[in-house]
Design a protein around this motif. Structure first.
Motif, PDB file in Angstrom:
ATOM      1  N   TYR A 134       0.917  -1.167   0.074  1.00  0.00           N
ATOM      2  CA  TYR A 134       0.072  -0.086  -0.023  1.00  0.00           C
ATOM      3  C   TYR A 134       1.082   1.866   0.046  1.00  0.00           C
ATOM      4  O   TYR A 134       0.373   1.995   0.989  1.00  0.00           O
ATOM      5  CB  TYR A 134      -0.806  -0.023   1.320  1.00  0.00           C
ATOM      6  N   PHE A 164      -8.725  -6.411   1.210  1.00  0.00           N
ATOM      7  CA  PHE A 164      -8.623  -6.448   2.576  1.00  0.00           C
ATOM      8  C   PHE A 164      -9.397  -6.436   3.295  1.00  0.00           C
ATOM      9  O   PHE A 164      -8.831  -6.770   4.151  1.00  0.00           O
ATOM     10  CB  PHE A 164      -7.736  -4.888   2.340  1.00  0.00           C
ATOM     11  N   ASN A 213      -2.692   0.623   7.034  1.00  0.00           N
ATOM     12  CA  ASN A 213      -3.617  -0.480   6.617  1.00  0.00           C
ATOM     13  C   ASN A 213      -2.098  -1.775   7.224  1.00  0.00           C
ATOM     14  O   ASN A 213      -3.250  -2.647   7.345  1.00  0.00           O
ATOM     15  CB  ASN A 213      -3.512  -1.275   4.719  1.00  0.00           C
ATOM     16  N   GLU A 225       2.907   2.593   1.840  1.00  0.00           N
ATOM     17  CA  GLU A 225       2.975   2.916   3.847  1.00  0.00           C
ATOM     18  C   GLU A 225       4.505   3.647   4.184  1.00  0.00           C
ATOM     19  O   GLU A 225       5.144   2.071   4.237  1.00  0.00           O
ATOM     20  CB  GLU A 225       1.726   2.195   4.398  1.00  0.00           C
TER      21      GLU A 225
END
Ligand SMILES: [K+]
Ligand SMILES: [K+]
Lengths: 563, 563
Positions: free
Chosen positions: A33, A211, A130, A35
């Motif tokens: 993702y 997810f 996430n 991140e």
């Protein structure tokens, strides 16, 4: 016979190594993702793996483990893995407080699902990366795996709280040492656990992202209850999702040995008293809740919910739950109420059915909700919410599709009773376990019969086999410990200044690994505002409840360490 | 072996005859005070005496009673005498509802002291004729006498909930039939009971009228808790009264066999584990409460009580308690709040320290009290209120000198824990009894030791004697029944629409024969607003708690009546 610290260190090394491997997954999720926080998981994984590997190489036990070391490892495992698993939260600054992080991870590993997210000093769930949301769900899932092997293959050997009863039923070890056959048993049951999770993911896919589906499936099978949404499962507003989750919560609350036997077409497995009582409780509670919640005309039952003279349906309340939370948090900080009303109204926005901003805020305020009673005008809606919440509480999953605190009083009492029961022994569910409730009931009737027939010998049978009196005393003692621990926890939380009802219900919920409670820790609230010391206490209570109490209490007895 | 109804009827005849004699006393009190209602007591006395005498003459048992009939008589006695004892209340119209009257009399005979007086539909205590106030106290006192003989001389023979333990200690019967020696034991202990009551009357005389002194002494020795004042013992505002009552509550919570032995200079009686634990609980709770309540400067501890910026002392709150009650009752009827404020202000009147009418009413409102925390700025005041309330709760007397619901959270939790403990076995106190709590604790430690030493035989000793495992299982089962009964009661009260915290604490209080509870049945409230069905349910719960549960539950088992 001093305790063998080396053997303990060796096994803890294996567990830390396994944690290192597990931590790689949220690191990958973070990378996927994009991140930036993924490094914290990678670093913790590396550290945990290296330390664990080192411990294993240095202290690899040469002999089979003894019972005493078994106890120490069980309790230490949950504690140490939670200490390590909390690191990524504070390393990245997603959480400021290590107590918060530890609480959240212990809540995960114990499959409690009580959260400190979404409070005044913590980020809203939607704002959490996430990788962290996945890590929360993964702690649940791993905790559930740990519990399955523990209750079916380890605790019976340790003689904890009547768990010996299950020795014979398990295709596992029979010696009084922890033999390699434990791992064989565990593998078979884990395969079922993984398969059920996969099936739930597939079933959830039509209604949510991959997810979300993976996260909710992991939290369901572990009877954990963490959600990737602030509004829990209710956020999807989908009857389909509710029913899928309901069914899988019920499956997760069943003994996994039963699943194994049914999978091998051993239909005699259904001839099981605990199973029958489990479904009786589930069915009875669902029926009762449905009838209590259902009000065809809106005014058949006393005190239907009204707001400015109109009957309020669940939809309105659902959408004010978020607003209520923001308001409660802000109130805890002493913010101006006027400001909060505007803010919460903004969040609810145009979706708000049948009411302006002020009306929503009004319903949302805690005082108002305390007096408001919500019912449903459709039978099927009543059944849906009733079945979901009954399953969520009895299996101790703790998911929510409704704010049960605005349900009629009887509904609350029914749910509170289910808090106590919990899932079947050998499931991932918490509570005192259905089989213990069943044995207590049988013992109670026996005691009454004994009074009339003082000389008679009245053995207690479970599935047509006589239950040894020693095991029965184990079970009775377990209940006393359970109630006593809740009393002690309530006392400690009272010392910290929580009001008695919130202190009591939160302790009850944590010891039973349910998650949501009542009052200040109700289904729309969170544990953020609990004082730091209280977070550590509740964390230990979750652990004690999860590990059948004896395992943890034993470590606090001096005799355990001395001889 | 059908149950011998004739023998039961014969013994019930004796008890009804005794009730007839007892009812003469309030009739005389009524005559003395020139109250026209005296006739109702005289008429009920005559009726009860005639019916009782007739039953005795017709069904006088020729043989010794068997155990089965013993059980039936014990439970029937409390129920039937309450049915009859309630008659004067409704015959005279002092109470409109027979359910109210039955509740009040059962609350008396069970020494619970929960009252329906002072509510919206019932007279204020001050408006009730003296004959009735005396009758309330007398039901306590007679109930206490019944309990002494029951727990020391009857229940051990019936094998109820570990009471067998006391068989050996009592200078009474040893056969398994109810022999005449029971009455010998009873007489000795009753003499002590009467003497202690008389001494307390004398000690109270300097501070109150003879009538008040007699009533409060009877209610104290029975651990009953009915008062002739709406503000309970706190109404006298006298430290002397508080301390006298405290000491006699503590004496009433002790095993009367101990009093007997000490009176005969048998000092070895003090070498009694239950006694030590009783004083440890009392002392520990008093110390803890004193420290929690004491705040020298008024702002050392978090959240001291303030009203319009000033720290509020207990005196102010004491005087608003009456106002709070009137207001709460009026609110239950939906009366205009403005009106109530004026009314309550009028009642508090010029005595109100440091505040006008509105301030008092403000503090008095339930919402306000819910958020207000009261502490004391004098150590001796703190000690006085702490010792009184600790003794009042642990002995399950339930008298009040303070509204403990406005005490700090920790204080509430401590009191709630004491709700469970109760007095010593063989006292007039309720609860689960100190000895059972002690045995449970011993058993818990034993269970933990057993886990470490699975092969060891670890007997449990009480006063240096081994406790048989059967009795231990009795005690554990008793706790389970106790907790289960509270759960069932909460469920039923929830069905009737009470909020869960009020339902739970009121059930807890009634099963434990304490009296006051929390929430809607808190120390400044009463049970008037409980629905009629709820009053009957709570009445039966009081009876079940008072009669060690087994005795009452047994009557609901079909096997008891059949063979
Ligand atoms: K949970
Ligand atoms: K009482």
């Amino acid at each position: 016979m001093i305790i063998d610290w080396k053997a303990i260190a060796g096994i803890m090394g294996v567990l830390l190594g396994a944690l290192g491997v597990a931590l790689v997954v949220p690191a990958l999720v973070g990378l996927l993702y994009g991140e930036p926080e993924w490094w914290a998981f990678a670093a913790t994984a590396a550290g945990s793996g290296i330390v664990g590997g080192g411990l294993w190489l240095a202290f690899r036990p040469k002999e089979e483990l003894r019972v005493r070391e078994g106890f120490a490892i069980v309790a230490l495992a949950w504690f140490v893995l939670s200490l390590v698993g909390a690191l990524p939260w504070t390393m990245t600054g997603v959480l400021d407080s290590y107590a918060d992080a530890f609480f959240e991870v212990m809540s995960g590993f114990t499959t409690t699902g009580a959260t400190i997210l979404g409070g005044a000093t913590t980020p809203q769930i939607e704002a959490v990366p996430n990788a962290f949301l996945f890590w929360r769900s993964l702690t649940h899932w791993l905790g559930g795996m740990g519990i399955i092997v523990l209750t079916i293959a380890v605790l019976p050997l340790l003689g904890v709280g009547g768990m010996q009863l299950f020795k014979a039923e398990v295709p596992g070890p029979s010696a009084d040492k922890l033999t390699p056959r434990v791992s064989e048993t565990a593998k078979r049951l884990w395969a079922i656990y993984v398969a059920l999770t996969a099936i739930q993911v597939i079933l959830l896919l039509p209604a949510m992202s991959f997810f979300d589906a993976v996260n909710h499936a992991m939290a369901t099978l572990a009877t954990g209850g963490f959600s990737t949404e602030n509004g829990s499962v209710g956020q999807y507003g989908s009857a389909y999702v509710d029913w899928v989750v309901t069914v899988f919560m019920v499956l997760a609350g069943m003994n996994f040995v039963l699943h194994y036997r049914l999978l091998h077409k051993d239909w005699s497995a259904t001839n099981n008293e605990e199973l029958k009582v489990y479904f009786a409780f589930l069915g009875g509670a669902t029926l009762l809740l449905t009838l209590v919640l259902w009000t065809p005309t809106g005014d058949v039952l006393p005190a239907p919910v009204t707001l400015d003279g109109e009957v309020v349906t669940q939809d309105v309340v659902d959408q004010t739950v978020g607003a209520a939370q923001a308001e409660a948090d802000a109130a805890a900080e002493g913010a101006d109420l006027e400001e909060v009303e505007t803010e919460s109204a903004d969040r609810v926005g145009g979706e708000n059915i049948g009411g302006g901003a002020q009306e929503a805020a009004e319903l949302a305020s805690r005082e108002e909700r305390g007096r408001t009673v919500v019912r449903y005008d459709s039978f099927w809606d009543s059944l849906r919410y009733a079945a979901f919440q009954a399953a969520a509480i009895i299996t101790t999953t703790g998911f929510g599709t409704a704010d049960y605190e605005v349900w009629p009083p009887l509904a609350l009492v029914v749910l509170f009773a289910l808090f106590f029961v919990g899932g079947m022994a050998g499931s991932t569910g918490g509570g005192v376990k259905v089989v213990r409730v069943l044995l207590i009931l049988k013992n109670s009737f026996r005691e009454l019969r004994q009074l009339v027939h003082p000389q008679a010998i009245l053995p207690i049978r479970l599935d047509h086999r006589v239950v040894p009196e020693g095991i029965l005393r184990n079970v009775l003692s377990f209940i006393v410990f359970y109630v006593g621990l809740i009393g002690l926890g309530t006392l400690l939380m009272g010392i910290l200044g929580l009001d008695i009802w919130s202190a009591f219900s939160a302790t009850f919920s944590c010891v039973g690994n349910v998650g949501p409670a009542f009052g200040a820790m109700g289904p729309t609230e969170n544990y953020t505002h609990v004082p730091t010391a209280g977070k550590w206490i509740l964390s230990v209570l979750m652990m004690a409840g999860r590990l059948e109490i004896f395992t943890v209490l034993l470590l606090f007895t001096p005799g355990f360490w001395k001889r």
